[in-house]
Each structure stands twice: as C-alpha cells, then as structure tokens.
Design an enzyme around this catalytic site. Structure first.
Site, PDB file in Angstrom:
ATOM      1  N   ASP A 277     160.681  62.203  27.594  1.00  0.00           N
ATOM      2  CA  ASP A 277     161.991  62.213  26.955  1.00  0.00           C
ATOM      3  C   ASP A 277     163.042  62.058  28.064  1.00  0.00           C
ATOM      4  OD1 ASP A 277     164.011  62.285  25.110  1.00  0.00           O
ATOM      5  OD2 ASP A 277     163.348  64.095  24.089  1.00  0.00           O
TER       6      ASP A 277
HETATM    7  C1  BGC Z   1     166.035  62.662  22.545  1.00  0.00           C
HETATM    8  C2  BGC Z   1     165.012  61.685  22.036  1.00  0.00           C
HETATM    9  C3  BGC Z   1     165.532  60.288  22.120  1.00  0.00           C
HETATM   10  C4  BGC Z   1     165.930  59.994  23.550  1.00  0.00           C
HETATM   11  C5  BGC Z   1     166.434  58.596  23.774  1.00  0.00           C
HETATM   12  C6  BGC Z   1     166.590  62.248  23.896  1.00  0.00           C
HETATM   13  O1  BGC Z   1     167.671  63.027  24.269  1.00  0.00           O
HETATM   14  O2  BGC Z   1     165.467  63.938  22.624  1.00  0.00           O
HETATM   15  O3  BGC Z   1     164.664  62.020  20.723  1.00  0.00           O
HETATM   16  O4  BGC Z   1     164.580  59.383  21.669  1.00  0.00           O
HETATM   17  O5  BGC Z   1     166.950  60.893  23.927  1.00  0.00           O
HETATM   18  O6  BGC Z   1     167.675  58.407  23.228  1.00  0.00           O
END
Ligand code: BGC
Length: 746
Positions: A277
């Site tokens: 993530d």
């Molecule tokens: C979130 C994810 C997301 C990623 C990309 C993160 O902060 O937890 O769910 O896919 O950002 O935007």
C-alpha cells in the site's frame, strides 16, 4: 492441490503458462539490476492519494527504465504520453502498467461497495465492475486497486464504506464478483483490467476503528472470519494483491512472510504479484521493525512484497543491498518475473497504447440503467411504520435536508473520475416525478451536514406543515467515510437530529433517508420517523432509484451487509459472535438487572445487547414466509465430508410471497455447529439467494453445502469437520431467521 482451493481461475493459470514464462525469461536475461528493480517501483503521478513525496522527475525515470508502474495518471493522452517515453526512449521498451483506484465505477459511479454488498446480487455487481473496467481500460488504466474485501465490524472505521461489510460468506461472494467483472474471461482482452485484492490482511480489524491502527487476533479468527474474501478473490484469479498498512499480531502486513508467502503463495497458489500500500514499505520504520530505508526495503521484499508503491525505497536500495551481498539477486528476479508476467498477460507488450480519439464520456441510458438497478437493489428499507411507504400519487411532499440536492455526496468515497454533473439528485428526480402538479413539492435545506446553525429550521418546518409527507435527506457527506475518516460519534452529524425532531413535531409523517458510508446509530432518529431508508451513497442514479422505490414502482430488495448498532457503546457488534458462557437471552431493559433475575449475564446495564437492525435485515412492500429448512440427510459422516469434493448436503426450503405485491426476497441460510472443540459463532451465513415472486407465488429453493460451509478452524488453525457434532440450521430473510432444523455429524 490443497483442500479448499478450487480449480485455478483463468488468469492465475495464464500467469503460470509456459509461453508466458519463456517471454519473461528472455526479457529478464537482458535486464540490468537497475532495470529489474525499476519494474518493482511504482510512483504516483497526478493527484496524490496519500502523503506526498514531492518528486517531479518522472519522465527521466521512465526514460531510464526505472519505473514499472504509475498510479493516478488519468486520461488516454496522459497514459499514452508516458507510455511513449517508455517504449520509444527507454532501452528495453517495457510498457508501463497504469493503476488507479477504480472502486465502485470509473466514470459511471455506482453505489459505494457497502451499498453494492447490500444488493446480495453478485451477478449485477460483476456486470457493473465490468463496465468500470471497460471505462478505465479505454484510458489506458489496466490495473485497479480493488476489490477491497476487508471484513469490518466497527462502524467507527471510515473504510467500512469501501468493503462488503461484516460477513465472510457474503464478502467472498462479492470478492469473486468484482474480480470476474474486472478481469473478464482473459486479462489480455482490451476491456479487462487486473484486479488487486486488498488490503491483505485484516486491515478492517483496526483497534477502536481508528484507521491504520493495530490489529491483533488469533490465527483462528483470522482464518475463519477475515481471510475468506481474500482467498475467494485469489481463487477467482485476482492478478495482484495489495498488502495492508496494519500490523497483524505485531508483524506489519507489509513485512509479513506468514501472510504473503506461506498463506498467499504456499497455501493458495497465487501466481500474480504483490504491491505494497501507499508508502507502506517506508512505514516499516514507523512500526519500529526497520531501522532505516534499506532495512525496510529488505524486509518488505523478503516477506513477499514485489512492488513498492510510493515509498521510493526499492529503486535506490535494492541494487545496493544486492551489491553489498545482503540480498540475493534471485529474490529480486523472482519479484520481477511476477510483475512481468502480469504485464505480458495483459497484452501490454502487444497493445501498449489506447485510442485518444474516443468520444467524450456520456452517461448513456444503458449505463444509467445499470447504475439505477444497482442503486435500487442497494437501498435498504429499515422501517415502514403503518405502511407510510409506498407514497401514493397526489401526496404533497416536503423535501428537506442537506443531502436532498448534493451531487458530490451521492458519489461517495473513491469516486474515480466520477462527475457530480452526472448525478441526478433526489430533488431533481422528485421535481421530474411531481412536475405538472403545482404545490406537490416543496424543498428546504433546513441545515447543513455538520452545523449548529438552526436558522434554516423554520423554512423546513413551514414546508412540512404545507405538505402531506416529509422526506428528510440526512446523513454524512462524502468525506466523512473512506480512508482516514474514522469517527467516534456515529449519530446523525451536526444538528440534523434536532431538525428531524422539529419536522416530526409537525405531526406529518416523516420518511428519513440516510445517506452514509457506515452504519449510523439511528436509535433516536428512528423514534421520530414513520419510515427509515438506508441509502448509503448511491451513485449517479441516486434520485431516480430512490423515487422509484419510494413510490413503489420498484420494491425494496436490499438487505444489510453490516449490523446497525443501537449505540456506539455496543461496538463491535456483529451477528456471528460467540455465545459466551452467560448469554443474556432475551434481556430487555424492562427487567432491571438489580432484581437478580438476569444480573450475572453478559449484558449492559443501560442498553440491550441486540442491534437496532441486524445483519441481513431489510423490508419489502410485501412479506415472505418460509417453510422449515430440510436437510437432505439427518446425519452425515465426518470422514465422507472431508473426502468428498463439492456438494455433500442439500438444504431445501419453500418460500412464498405472502403479500399482495410482487417482490424480491433475499433468502438466507444460517448455520451453527455445536459440540465442537472450539466455540463456534451463534450463526454463520452459508447461503443466500435473491428470489422474485408474484403475490401468492411459492418457490422451492435449494442450498448446496460442502466441506467449506460445514467445516471450521480448530485450535491448530486447520479446517476440520468433527464427528459427534450437531448442526443447527435457520432459513429466513435476516440473521434473525426463525425457521429451524438440525442434523448431526457422525
Ligand atoms: C489506500 C489504498 C489505495 C492506495 C492508492 C492507499 O492510501 O489505502 O486503498 O489503493 O492508497 O491510492
């Protein structure tokens, strides 16, 4: 093959295919260490979706072959522009993979995922997610960060909006639907996108519902409750997976070899790649398990995180670690192979560009029809006192509240390239429906979502007095749920409850429509109203869907995918809990604890144990009755159940539409296992079916049960069926279903 792992899905097979492997090996052999590591680096270019890292030299990086993937680049021209640099100016001409948070639609915004789950209609969700894939792929986005399948039992957590609620069985069904919708029959189709099931694992178990917080749970709970939806997505062929931010039993998910290697690859046979993530690799320092950037990169890669999203650590650190002899090049190669496999499988090498000359987006009638059907199927009727709904034609309506005409707030969290101008609000839909009848609709905002100012109440009350019925559109705005949107108060925000009281005081029946990304505690609100409708954030067709439901052109058919508590003090509150040694039975507060009758039981002094609305609950304009479930055998042999693949027991029931209108019921089958080595939940959903019936019509339903449904995890966290146990079954249209039968396991 391990038990429970079904036949590998097309893309998982594709990724393991020999032809693809040969292409990967041929390319890998030509790559420098830096170019390899480049494939493992992902950068956000465009509007950031996490803490910014302030870089701008992306074109230079692409030219150097130092980028494998970009996220947040949108539009065909932009994706093509970067792709051209990769293919024309980098040495090896490896195409970029563009990822984006397509969560409940790309351009055509559907209801938020929690709403879609309320449909209990995976086939329709699959169709909607296929549309999302088609729209994203047309702009060069061939990878979506979805489905988010984190089981969530705590409405304080803002991200409950993004998942399918509290139940592993429903969650697994939805997970499969998303993956199939995104990936289609083959990843190489130009309308397919690679899915990324997230956030692995148990992110929804965050303590106290605070986002990014610690998760601590037994291996048994993990496997029984939290893992099934991820596993279902992997079995459906999800080409990638995203690791979570949280620690799980002390080990951050992004450095967790138990999750990412032992379970994901060892047990589930995953052939795709894992992305971290956002900045989760760098956050290993904050977790305190990495001393510095190099050790964070080393721990994440070694545990099984193949691609680094936005930490900017793999690219600088991994080559250094290899040269210093701290990391084997073979580990890097393995990760690179996984990423390249997905790129080849998507056909990116053959078709790296998209057509820039496509016509501007139009929310066509077909797209609207799909969005409206899904919205209609996701909006739950929680209360309908005295049959105030459906509204009869000719009734004068006062439409009140800050969300009656709030396009942005109909889109919900992660609305992709959704455009508020495509939204038909409730106000617009009612104006359309009631046009031609002067005085049929009065509108007053009344208050704001989060406000203490009651100066607008008078106008709203006047509108109510001049009408026959009040529709109050209240709840949360779009930013109050989703990521980094945890709340410690889950009643109606601001002074909306006071507005509701003022409206109710007019004596006019009030139909409350709650827009929210989480279950709110609606106990007080419920007392004020004649009808209560949970609308979530319904997407672009919010208004027409609601109007169709309120006037009864379409029946309500949605059911709650998550428990609605009476008050926050009960949280976490979920239907599939353990019974305790001192269950409170039918405790009700009219029997005070001090009378000694029910003092020493598991209960509160000041609140019931039961929810305001249980999991699976939802009303309809008709009513249904069920015959007791009939298992196809009075007893089963544990050994046979363990050995037999597929169905081992069939449960039948007869459902009848007992009312005067056609309607759709979500028939639900629940199970409890008694006499087991480990205490089992008081109920678990093991089957559901949406059934539409004409008045008086009956249908026989059959629920097949197999090893998966009949087994549970024992103390060694192994799936077992134990002899000498008793299985209780209930069928009905909520988790409080009462039609009952049982059978034994010998
Ligand atoms: C979130 C994810 C997301 C990623 C990309 C993160 O902060 O937890 O769910 O896919 O950002 O935007």
């Amino acid at each position: 093959m391990k038990r429970g792992v079904r036949t590998p899905a097309p893309s998982n097979e594709q990724l393991a295919g020999g032809g693809l492997q040969r292409r990967v090996e041929a390319l890998l052999a030509r790559m420098t260490l830096e170019e390899k590591v480049g494939q493992l680096a992902q950068y956000s270019v465009g509007t950031p979706t996490g803490p910014g890292t302030g870089r701008s030299d992306y074109e230079t990086l692409v030219r150097a072959g130092a980028v494998g993937s970009m996220l947040n680049v949108v539009g065909a021209q932009e994706t093509n522009r970067y792709q051209r640099i990769a293919l024309e100016q980098s040495r090896l001409k490896i195409p970029l993979l563009f990822g984006f948070d397509v969560i409940h639609g790309y351009r055509t915004t559907m209801p938020i995922p929690l709403g879609m789950a309320a449909s209990f209609d995976p086939a329709l969700v699959e169709q909607a997610m296929h549309l999302a894939a088609t729209e994203a792929a047309a702009e060069g986005i061939r990878w979506v960060f979805s489905p988010m399948v984190d089981i969530a039992r705590d409405p304080r957590w803002g991200r409950v909006a993004e998942g399918s609620g509290e139940d592993p069985f429903l969650g697994a069904a939805m997970a499969r639907a998303y993956v199939r919708g995104y990936q289609g029959p083959s990843l190489s189709e130009s309308t397919s996108v690679a899915a990324s099931v997230k956030h692995f694992a148990a992110y929804g178990g965050a303590e106290a519902g605070r986002d990014y917080n610690t998760v601590d749970m037994s291996e048994v709970s993990l496997r029984q409750t939290y893992l099934p939806p991820y596993q279902a997505a992997i079995e459906a062929g999800s080409a990638t997976l995203m690791s979570a931010f949280n620690t799980l039993n002390g080990v951050p998910a992004t450095a967790n070899a138990h999750l990412l290697t032992d379970i994901l690859r060892g047990e589930w046979g995953f052939n795709g790649f894992v992305v971290s993530d956002w900045t989760a690799v760098a956050e290993l320092r904050n977790h305190g398990i990495a001393l510095d950037g190099p050790s964070a990169a080393l721990k994440a890669l070694s545990a099984g995180v193949d691609m680094d999203m936005e930490s900017h650590l793999y690219a600088p650190e991994l080559p250094r670690l290899v040269r210093e002899g701290k990391l084997s090049q073979a580990v890097v190669d393995k990760a690179v192979r996984r990423v390249l496999r997905v790129k080849f499988a998507l056909g990116l090498f053959e078709h790296p560009y998209v057509d820039e000359k496509v016509a501007a987006y139009v929310a066509t009638p077909e797209k609207r029809e799909l969005a409206r059907r899904l919205a209609e199927e996701s909006i739950v009727l929680l209360e309908n006192k005295g049959g105030v709904l459906p509204l009869s034609p000719g009734r004068k309506v006062a439409l009140v509240g800050p969300l009656a005409d709030a396009p942005v707030d109909m889109l919900g969290t992660w609305n992709g390239k959704g455009d508020p101008r495509d939204v038909v609000t409730l106000r617009a839909a009612l104006e359309h429906r009631l046009r031609g009848t002067p005085g049929a609709l009065r509108h007053a905002r009344g208050t704001e979502v989060l406000s203490a100012d009651s100066s607008g109440f008078a106008e709203a009350v006047a509108a109510a007095r001049a009408s026959d019925v009040v529709i109050a559109a209240l709840g949360e705005d779009t930013n109050m749920s989703g990521e980094a949107a945890s709340r410690t108060r889950i009643e109606l925000p601001g002074n909306q409850l006071q507005l509701l009281e003022a409206l109710a005081a007019t004596g006019k029946p009030v139909v409350l429509i709650v827009f929210s990304g989480r279950p709110l505690a609606l106990t007080e609100a419920q007392r004020q109203v004649a009808a209560l409708v949970q609308a979530w954030q319904p997407g672009i067709e919010a208004g027409p869907a609601l109007a169709n439901l309120l006037w009864g052109d379409v029946d309500f058919s949605a059911r709650l995918p998550i428990t609605f508590p009476r008050s926050l003090g009960q949280v976490p509150l979920y239907y599939n809990h353990l019974n305790t040694g001192r269950p409170a039975g039918q405790t009700d507060l009219t029997r005070p604890a001090s009378n000694g009758v029910e003092k020493y039981v598991s209960r509160y002094l000041d609140e019931r144990n039961t929810p305001l609305y249980p999991f699976g609950h939802g009303l309809s304009y008709t009513s249904f009755d069920f015959s007791p479930p009939q298992p196809s055998a009075p007893s089963l042999q544990a050994r046979a159940v363990r050995e037999q693949r597929g169905e081992v027991l069939r449960v039948k029931t007869q459902v009848r539409n007992a009312g005067a209108r056609p309607g759709t019921v979500v028939a639900q089958l629940y199970l409890r296992i008694l006499g087991t080595s480990l205490a089992q939940p008081v109920r678990q959903l093991v089957g559901f079916q949406r059934v539409t019936l004409a008045p008086g019509e009956s249908r026989e339903l059959e629920f097949p049960l197999g090893f998966q449904e009949l087994s549970f995890f024992d103390a060694r966290a192994t799936r077992v069926v134990e002899p000498g146990t008793r299985y209780e079954l209930w069928v009905g249209d909520s988790s409080e279903a009462t039609r009952h039968a049982s059978f034994t396991m010998e």
